[in-house]
Design an enzyme around this catalytic site. Structure first.
Site, PDB file in Angstrom:
ATOM      1  N   ASN A  69       0.836  -1.215   0.000  1.00 39.45           N
ATOM      2  CA  ASN A  69       0.000   0.000   0.000  1.00 39.45           C
ATOM      3  C   ASN A  69       0.864   1.256   0.000  1.00 39.45           C
ATOM      4  O   ASN A  69       0.531   2.234  -0.673  1.00 39.45           O
ATOM      5  CB  ASN A  69      -0.937   0.005   1.207  1.00 39.45           C
ATOM      6  CG  ASN A  69      -2.204  -0.784   0.945  1.00 39.45           C
ATOM      7  OD1 ASN A  69      -3.047  -0.367   0.153  1.00 39.45           O
ATOM      8  ND2 ASN A  69      -2.336  -1.927   1.586  1.00 39.45           N
ATOM      9  N   MET A 123       0.931  -2.145  12.062  1.00 37.54           N
ATOM     10  CA  MET A 123       0.224  -3.125  12.895  1.00 37.54           C
ATOM     11  C   MET A 123       0.388  -2.892  14.399  1.00 37.54           C
ATOM     12  O   MET A 123       0.139  -3.799  15.196  1.00 37.54           O
ATOM     13  CB  MET A 123       0.661  -4.545  12.511  1.00 37.54           C
ATOM     14  CG  MET A 123       0.422  -4.887  11.040  1.00 37.54           C
ATOM     15  SD  MET A 123      -1.297  -4.637  10.463  1.00 37.54           S
ATOM     16  CE  MET A 123      -2.066  -6.109  11.145  1.00 37.54           C
ATOM     17  N   LEU A 136      -2.083   2.580  18.188  1.00 38.90           N
ATOM     18  CA  LEU A 136      -1.567   3.872  18.659  1.00 38.90           C
ATOM     19  C   LEU A 136      -2.481   4.439  19.744  1.00 38.90           C
ATOM     20  O   LEU A 136      -3.705   4.307  19.670  1.00 38.90           O
ATOM     21  CB  LEU A 136      -1.475   4.848  17.485  1.00 38.90           C
ATOM     22  CG  LEU A 136      -0.462   4.447  16.401  1.00 38.90           C
ATOM     23  CD1 LEU A 136      -0.648   5.300  15.145  1.00 38.90           C
ATOM     24  CD2 LEU A 136       0.968   4.549  16.924  1.00 38.90           C
ATOM     25  N   ASN A 148      -5.915   5.823   7.736  1.00 36.44           N
ATOM     26  CA  ASN A 148      -5.590   4.401   7.862  1.00 36.44           C
ATOM     27  C   ASN A 148      -6.364   3.626   6.813  1.00 36.44           C
ATOM     28  O   ASN A 148      -7.481   4.014   6.452  1.00 36.44           O
ATOM     29  CB  ASN A 148      -5.986   3.886   9.251  1.00 36.44           C
ATOM     30  CG  ASN A 148      -5.681   2.408   9.446  1.00 36.44           C
ATOM     31  OD1 ASN A 148      -4.595   1.937   9.085  1.00 36.44           O
ATOM     32  ND2 ASN A 148      -6.628   1.668   9.996  1.00 36.44           N
ATOM     33  N   HIS A 165      -7.958  -0.166   6.213  1.00 33.61           N
ATOM     34  CA  HIS A 165      -8.331  -1.355   6.968  1.00 33.61           C
ATOM     35  C   HIS A 165      -9.031  -2.330   6.027  1.00 33.61           C
ATOM     36  O   HIS A 165      -9.901  -1.924   5.256  1.00 33.61           O
ATOM     37  CB  HIS A 165      -9.265  -0.973   8.124  1.00 33.61           C
ATOM     38  CG  HIS A 165      -9.671  -2.151   8.953  1.00 33.61           C
ATOM     39  ND1 HIS A 165      -8.807  -2.745   9.853  1.00 33.61           N
ATOM     40  CD2 HIS A 165     -10.812  -2.860   8.991  1.00 33.61           C
ATOM     41  CE1 HIS A 165      -9.422  -3.778  10.409  1.00 33.61           C
ATOM     42  NE2 HIS A 165     -10.636  -3.866   9.914  1.00 33.61           N
ATOM     43  N   LEU A 195     -10.017   2.275  17.952  1.00 37.31           N
ATOM     44  CA  LEU A 195      -9.419   1.405  16.928  1.00 37.31           C
ATOM     45  C   LEU A 195     -10.342   1.217  15.725  1.00 37.31           C
ATOM     46  O   LEU A 195     -11.511   0.866  15.879  1.00 37.31           O
ATOM     47  CB  LEU A 195      -9.111   0.033  17.548  1.00 37.31           C
ATOM     48  CG  LEU A 195      -8.426  -0.970  16.607  1.00 37.31           C
ATOM     49  CD1 LEU A 195      -6.990  -0.575  16.350  1.00 37.31           C
ATOM     50  CD2 LEU A 195      -8.509  -2.375  17.165  1.00 37.31           C
ATOM     51  N   ASP A 196      -9.770   1.435  14.519  1.00 33.21           N
ATOM     52  CA  ASP A 196     -10.500   1.207  13.260  1.00 33.21           C
ATOM     53  C   ASP A 196     -11.850   1.927  13.259  1.00 33.21           C
ATOM     54  O   ASP A 196     -12.873   1.384  12.818  1.00 33.21           O
ATOM     55  CB  ASP A 196     -10.666  -0.300  12.994  1.00 33.21           C
ATOM     56  CG  ASP A 196      -9.322  -0.993  12.850  1.00 33.21           C
ATOM     57  OD1 ASP A 196      -8.375  -0.340  12.377  1.00 33.21           O
ATOM     58  OD2 ASP A 196      -9.209  -2.171  13.218  1.00 33.21           O
ATOM     59  N   GLU A 206      -7.325  -2.188  -2.478  1.00 34.89           N
ATOM     60  CA  GLU A 206      -6.652  -1.259  -1.556  1.00 34.89           C
ATOM     61  C   GLU A 206      -5.705  -0.352  -2.344  1.00 34.89           C
ATOM     62  O   GLU A 206      -5.608   0.856  -2.080  1.00 34.89           O
ATOM     63  CB  GLU A 206      -5.862  -2.026  -0.489  1.00 34.89           C
ATOM     64  CG  GLU A 206      -6.746  -2.836   0.456  1.00 34.89           C
ATOM     65  CD  GLU A 206      -5.955  -3.495   1.580  1.00 34.89           C
ATOM     66  OE1 GLU A 206      -5.040  -2.854   2.119  1.00 34.89           O
ATOM     67  OE2 GLU A 206      -6.267  -4.660   1.918  1.00 34.89           O
TER      68      GLU A 206
END
Ligand code: GAR
Length: 196
Positions: free
Chosen positions: A14, A90, A93, A107, A109, A144-145, A174
């Site tokens: 990516n 991975m 944070l 980000n 995902h 997260l995400d 992606e």
């Protein structure tokens, strides 16, 4: 040009798609590729493209996220990025770290968020019998995400797909989605990109 720092943990496909998109009339250019693993394949690929690289191994910090992030922050701040892209990074944070880049950290995902946050997304989508799967680019927040969705690409799950089959097909999308979102984002446009 807007300055873009990219964080990777692995092969960095990516990252390559982002870097290779930032040419010509693109409003951004890469300023740093940073990893939590000095052996990450992505670092070699970045160096080969003439991009400054840095690595901060998370392992000596033994789970002390604040101490790890303090070290990670040094090369990142030195690079003075306008935009930070997580690309297969991975490590989770902390909110403290993320807040320093609020509204300018992205980000990617490998799921159609809000479905399947976390790991093993392809296997979970197959297991659930979903018709579709895909990938999402979103703004990073402390959760997260989570965070505002900036783009999604949808991939049909075929009968007999293994998680690896599906992951490989999602990854191709992606590589289209992330550059499309980054370009739009660097132009100041947060309208979601929807692919195909
Ligand atoms: C990509 O599929 C990315 O979406 C995923 O890791 C892969 C990295 O590949 N990211 C996550 O799972 C984040 N939790 P790459 O190193 O070749 O870009």
């Amino acid at each position: 040009h807007k300055r873009v720092a990219i964080l990777v943990s692995g092969g960095g496909s990516n990252m390559v798609s982002l870097v290779d998109s930032m040419t010509g009339d693109h409003p951004a250019r890469p300023c740093l590729v940073l990893s939590n693993d000095a052996l990450a394949g992505g670092l070699k690929k970045a160096a080969g493209r003439g991009i400054p690289t840095a690595a901060v191994d998370h392992r000596p910090f033994k789970g002390d996220r604040a101490a790890f992030e303090a070290e990670l922050l040094k090369p990142l701040q030195d690079a003075k990025p306008d935009i930070v892209c997580l690309a297969g990074f991975m490590r989770v944070l902390t909110g403290d770290f993320v807040s320093r880049f609020q509204g300018r950290m992205l980000n990617i995902h490998p799921s159609l968020l809000p479905k399947y946050k976390g790991l093993h997304t392809h296997a979970r989508a197959i297991e659930a019998g979903d018709a579709d799967h895909g990938c999402t680019v979103h703004e990073v927040t402390a959760a997260l995400d989570d965070g505002p969705i900036l783009g999604q690409a949808r991939v049909h799950i075929e009968a007999g797909d293994t998680p690896e089959d599906l992951a490989a097909r999602v990854l191709l999308w992606e590589h289209k989605l992330y550059p499309a979102v980054l370009r739009r984002f660097a132009e100041g446009n947060k309208t979601p990109v929807l692919l195909p």
